[in-house]
Each structure stands twice: as C-alpha cells, then as structure tokens.
Design a protein around this motif. Structure first.
Motif, mmCIF file in Angstrom:
data_model
loop_
_atom_site.group_PDB
_atom_site.id
_atom_site.type_symbol
_atom_site.label_atom_id
_atom_site.label_comp_id
_atom_site.label_asym_id
_atom_site.label_seq_id
_atom_site.Cartn_x
_atom_site.Cartn_y
_atom_site.Cartn_z
ATOM 1 N N LEU A 22 3.629 5.425 -4.525
ATOM 2 C CA LEU A 22 4.562 6.436 -4.018
ATOM 3 C C LEU A 22 3.902 7.795 -3.818
ATOM 4 C CD1 LEU A 22 7.487 7.076 -3.221
ATOM 5 C CD2 LEU A 22 7.929 7.636 -5.625
ATOM 6 N N ASP A 23 3.547 8.474 -4.912
ATOM 7 C CA ASP A 23 2.972 9.821 -4.823
ATOM 8 C C ASP A 23 1.629 9.819 -4.108
ATOM 9 O OD1 ASP A 23 5.118 10.664 -6.239
ATOM 10 O OD2 ASP A 23 4.059 11.074 -8.100
ATOM 11 N N GLY A 24 1.506 10.681 -3.111
ATOM 12 C CA GLY A 24 0.234 10.791 -2.401
ATOM 13 C C GLY A 24 0.008 9.693 -1.392
ATOM 14 N N THR A 25 0.975 8.772 -1.290
ATOM 15 C CA THR A 25 0.871 7.665 -0.341
ATOM 16 C C THR A 25 2.026 7.708 0.650
ATOM 17 O OG1 THR A 25 -0.254 6.278 -1.990
ATOM 18 C CG2 THR A 25 0.749 5.145 -0.113
ATOM 19 N N MET A 172 -1.488 -4.259 -1.213
ATOM 20 C CA MET A 172 -1.195 -3.076 -2.022
ATOM 21 C C MET A 172 -1.789 -1.866 -1.336
ATOM 22 S SD MET A 172 0.100 -1.797 -4.869
ATOM 23 C CE MET A 172 0.191 0.011 -4.990
ATOM 24 N N ILE A 173 -0.991 -0.825 -1.129
ATOM 25 C CA ILE A 173 -1.446 0.377 -0.432
ATOM 26 C C ILE A 173 -1.305 1.587 -1.343
ATOM 27 C CG2 ILE A 173 -1.086 1.889 1.560
ATOM 28 C CD1 ILE A 173 0.116 -0.479 3.032
ATOM 29 N N GLY A 174 -2.372 2.378 -1.452
ATOM 30 C CA GLY A 174 -2.287 3.561 -2.298
ATOM 31 C C GLY A 174 -3.392 4.562 -2.066
ATOM 32 N N ASP A 175 -3.271 5.697 -2.755
ATOM 33 C CA ASP A 175 -4.207 6.809 -2.570
ATOM 34 C C ASP A 175 -5.175 6.955 -3.733
ATOM 35 O OD1 ASP A 175 -2.173 7.685 -4.396
ATOM 36 O OD2 ASP A 175 -2.790 9.757 -4.025
ATOM 37 N N SER A 176 -5.119 6.036 -4.693
ATOM 38 C CA SER A 176 -5.926 6.143 -5.905
ATOM 39 C C SER A 176 -6.729 4.865 -6.141
ATOM 40 C CB SER A 176 -5.012 6.411 -7.105
ATOM 41 O OG SER A 176 -5.666 6.160 -8.325
ATOM 42 N N GLN A 177 -7.817 5.002 -6.886
ATOM 43 C CA GLN A 177 -8.582 3.816 -7.267
ATOM 44 C C GLN A 177 -7.748 2.852 -8.091
ATOM 45 O OE1 GLN A 177 -9.000 6.857 -8.528
ATOM 46 N NE2 GLN A 177 -9.982 6.867 -10.554
ATOM 47 N N HIS A 178 -6.745 3.365 -8.798
ATOM 48 C CA HIS A 178 -5.890 2.502 -9.604
ATOM 49 C C HIS A 178 -5.083 1.547 -8.727
ATOM 50 C CE1 HIS A 178 -6.693 6.080 -12.080
ATOM 51 N NE2 HIS A 178 -6.715 5.223 -13.073
ATOM 52 N N ASP A 179 -4.738 1.990 -7.522
ATOM 53 C CA ASP A 179 -4.022 1.132 -6.586
ATOM 54 C C ASP A 179 -4.935 0.040 -6.041
ATOM 55 O OD1 ASP A 179 -1.602 2.756 -6.677
ATOM 56 O OD2 ASP A 179 -2.751 4.229 -5.540
ATOM 57 N N GLY A 187 -4.988 -9.964 -7.066
ATOM 58 C CA GLY A 187 -5.354 -10.921 -6.027
ATOM 59 C C GLY A 187 -4.765 -10.652 -4.666
ATOM 60 N N THR A 188 -4.319 -9.403 -4.428
ATOM 61 C CA THR A 188 -3.745 -9.066 -3.127
ATOM 62 C C THR A 188 -4.793 -8.426 -2.216
ATOM 63 O OG1 THR A 188 -3.107 -6.763 -3.591
ATOM 64 C CG2 THR A 188 -1.617 -8.494 -4.382
ATOM 65 N N TYR A 189 -4.440 -8.262 -0.961
ATOM 66 C CA TYR A 189 -5.228 -7.412 -0.084
ATOM 67 C C TYR A 189 -4.960 -5.956 -0.486
ATOM 68 C CZ TYR A 189 -5.947 -11.496 2.857
ATOM 69 O OH TYR A 189 -6.306 -12.733 3.306
ATOM 70 N N THR A 190 -5.855 -5.073 -0.106
ATOM 71 C CA THR A 190 -5.704 -3.669 -0.489
ATOM 72 C C THR A 190 -5.960 -2.742 0.689
ATOM 73 O OG1 THR A 190 -8.034 -3.573 -1.197
ATOM 74 C CG2 THR A 190 -6.380 -4.087 -2.894
ATOM 75 N N ALA A 191 -5.257 -1.615 0.685
ATOM 76 C CA ALA A 191 -5.472 -0.582 1.704
ATOM 77 C C ALA A 191 -5.464 0.784 1.030
ATOM 78 C CB ALA A 191 -4.390 -0.645 2.779
ATOM 79 N N GLY A 192 -6.461 1.583 1.361
ATOM 80 C CA GLY A 192 -6.503 2.965 0.906
ATOM 81 C C GLY A 192 -5.960 3.864 1.993
ATOM 82 N N VAL A 193 -5.622 5.091 1.635
ATOM 83 C CA VAL A 193 -5.142 6.059 2.628
ATOM 84 C C VAL A 193 -6.116 7.236 2.676
ATOM 85 C CG1 VAL A 193 -2.742 5.366 2.393
ATOM 86 C CG2 VAL A 193 -3.607 7.201 0.953
ATOM 87 N N MET A 211 -8.881 0.917 5.369
ATOM 88 C CA MET A 211 -8.659 2.341 5.120
ATOM 89 C C MET A 211 -7.769 2.860 6.245
ATOM 90 S SD MET A 211 -9.026 5.011 3.230
ATOM 91 C CE MET A 211 -10.310 4.499 2.081
ATOM 92 N N LEU A 212 -6.580 3.313 5.916
ATOM 93 C CA LEU A 212 -5.642 3.815 6.914
ATOM 94 C C LEU A 212 -5.890 5.291 7.174
ATOM 95 C CD1 LEU A 212 -2.372 2.183 5.494
ATOM 96 C CD2 LEU A 212 -3.874 1.275 7.298
ATOM 97 N N GLU A 213 -6.058 5.655 8.436
ATOM 98 C CA GLU A 213 -6.223 7.060 8.802
ATOM 99 C C GLU A 213 -4.871 7.763 8.848
ATOM 100 O OE1 GLU A 213 -9.050 8.643 8.972
ATOM 101 O OE2 GLU A 213 -10.199 6.809 8.621
ATOM 102 N N THR A 214 -3.856 7.024 9.296
ATOM 103 C CA THR A 214 -2.467 7.490 9.277
ATOM 104 C C THR A 214 -1.620 6.298 8.873
ATOM 105 O OG1 THR A 214 -1.927 6.883 11.559
ATOM 106 C CG2 THR A 214 -2.935 9.055 11.213
ATOM 107 N N MET A 215 -0.418 6.530 8.392
ATOM 108 C CA MET A 215 0.423 5.404 7.978
ATOM 109 C C MET A 215 0.764 4.465 9.136
ATOM 110 S SD MET A 215 1.502 3.806 5.414
ATOM 111 C CE MET A 215 1.457 4.942 4.025
#
Length: 227
Positions: A22-25, A172-179, A187-193, A211-215
C-alpha cells in the motif's frame, strides 16, 4: 534458471492475481511517514536525525525499527509516531498518477486483487478510503492479522488463500525489498515500482521480475493494455 524473454512474458500474462503493497506503491504516504519518523526522532534524539537518515526506516513494522533504537521505549515511540501520523494523515497523503485508472482496468478484466501491508488494518483502510481505492479490495492482509510480516511469506499466503489463488499465477507489487523478497519467499512473480523512495537501482538489486516505471505499465506487462 534462465528463460527467454518471450517465455517469461507469456508466464507473466498468465497471472490472474495481484497483491499490492500500500504505502509508497498505491498511495503516496512518503511525506507522511518521513515526517512522522522525524517528529518521533526529534522527541527522543533531538537534532540527530534528518530526512535521509529515516528513509531506511521505511518498510518494516514500527516495532522492528524502534526495537533497534531502544528496546525499552518501543511502545512509547510507536505511540508518539502514530499520534502525529494520524493527525497529519489527510493533509499529507496524496495519490500516484495512474493508480485508479489501472485498478479500474484490472477490476474490469476480473483480476483478483488484495492489499498486503505492514500497516495496521484500520490505518490502511483510512488511506485507501481517502484515495478512493478501497472499493477495489475486499481482501486486506494487515500487520495485526498475521504472526509474521513481509518478507515472511505468511501474509502473501493468507491473501492468496482468501482469493483462491496460487503462487504461480500471482504477482506481488511493492516499493520495498520486503515486498520483492516476500514474493520470492511465497513463490510469486514480483514487480518493483521505480518511484520507490529507496531508489529504482536499490530495488532492482533484489531482482524483481518486472520494474514498473508507472502503475499503468502493469497493464502492458499483463497483456491487457488496449483490450
């Protein structure tokens, strides 16, 4: 294991479930979080902390951060943080461009979606309602609903179970390494912002699948743009 970009793209387009931090994402709470930390630090360590110093605090639960600073004052510092944070919430929280349109498109296409956050549920809902995105999420897995938090897989697994989803079709999409690490552990795919306050380069070092440049870029990744 390596695979062709075409094969990877095909697999990403088989995703039917999106788990969002949520936060930062999805909502821009960065100024609120930073100001809340600075306010708290000034109370307990006057003149010692600046904005760049508290950026590293973002991501883990407050208890983990304050435990490292002073184990005897975790509850006291957490209360100081939350009183300020709640008072300034509506003033400092803003939206990220393209988020609502992207969620609208995902909802229309029938994607299963959930929030997985290290915030308390009540506080998470406050931000979601303020930004008008609560209507997209029936499932929220918050800090006070789990024994273990990201990067432990428990919150992601709980969200997937509630949605009737499987890891191999979840992102899983997030703005932190924890995401990112949470997604890998589950075991999911991952996306950073790329708008992460910790920096795109830092987040890329944890090797998210995307890596998403915009949502709205998410729509292209999933193969539903212009459908």
């Amino acid at each position: 294991m390596t695979e062709s970009s075409g094969n990877r793209k095909s697999k990403l387009q088989s995703v039917d479930t999106i788990l969002f931090d949520l936060d930062g994402t999805l909502i821009n709470t960065i100024d609120l979080i930073v100001d809340s930390f600075l306010h708290t630090m000034e109370q307990y360590y006057p003149g010692k902390y600046k904005r760049e110093d508290v950026v590293s605090f973002i991501g883990p639960p407050l208890s983990e951060t304050f435990e490292k600073l002073d184990p005897e004052k975790v509850e006291e510092m957490t209360k100081t943080y939350r009183v300020f944070n709640h008072a300034k919430h509506d003033e400092l929280v803003t939206e990220y461009e393209g988020v609502i349109d992207t969620l609208e498109a995902l909802h229309k296409e029938g994607y299963k979606m959930a929030i997985v956050t290290t915030k308390l549920r009540e506080t998470a809902l406050k931000g979601m309602k303020l930004m008008g995105i609560d209507r997209f999420f029936d499932i929220i897995v918050a800090l006070d609903q789990v024994e273990n938090y990201k990067p432990h897989p428990e919150p992601l697994e709980k969200a997937m179970k509630a949605l009737g989803s499987v890891p191999e079709k979840t992102m899983m999409i997030g703005d932190s390494q924890h995401d990112i690490l949470g997604g890998k552990n589950a075991g999911t795919y991952t996306a950073g912002v790329s708008w992460s306050i910790k920096g795109k380069e830092f987040l890329n070092s944890f090797e998210p699948d995307v890596m998403l440049e915009t949502m709205p870029d998410l729509l292209e990744v999933l193969g539903i743009r212009n459908k």
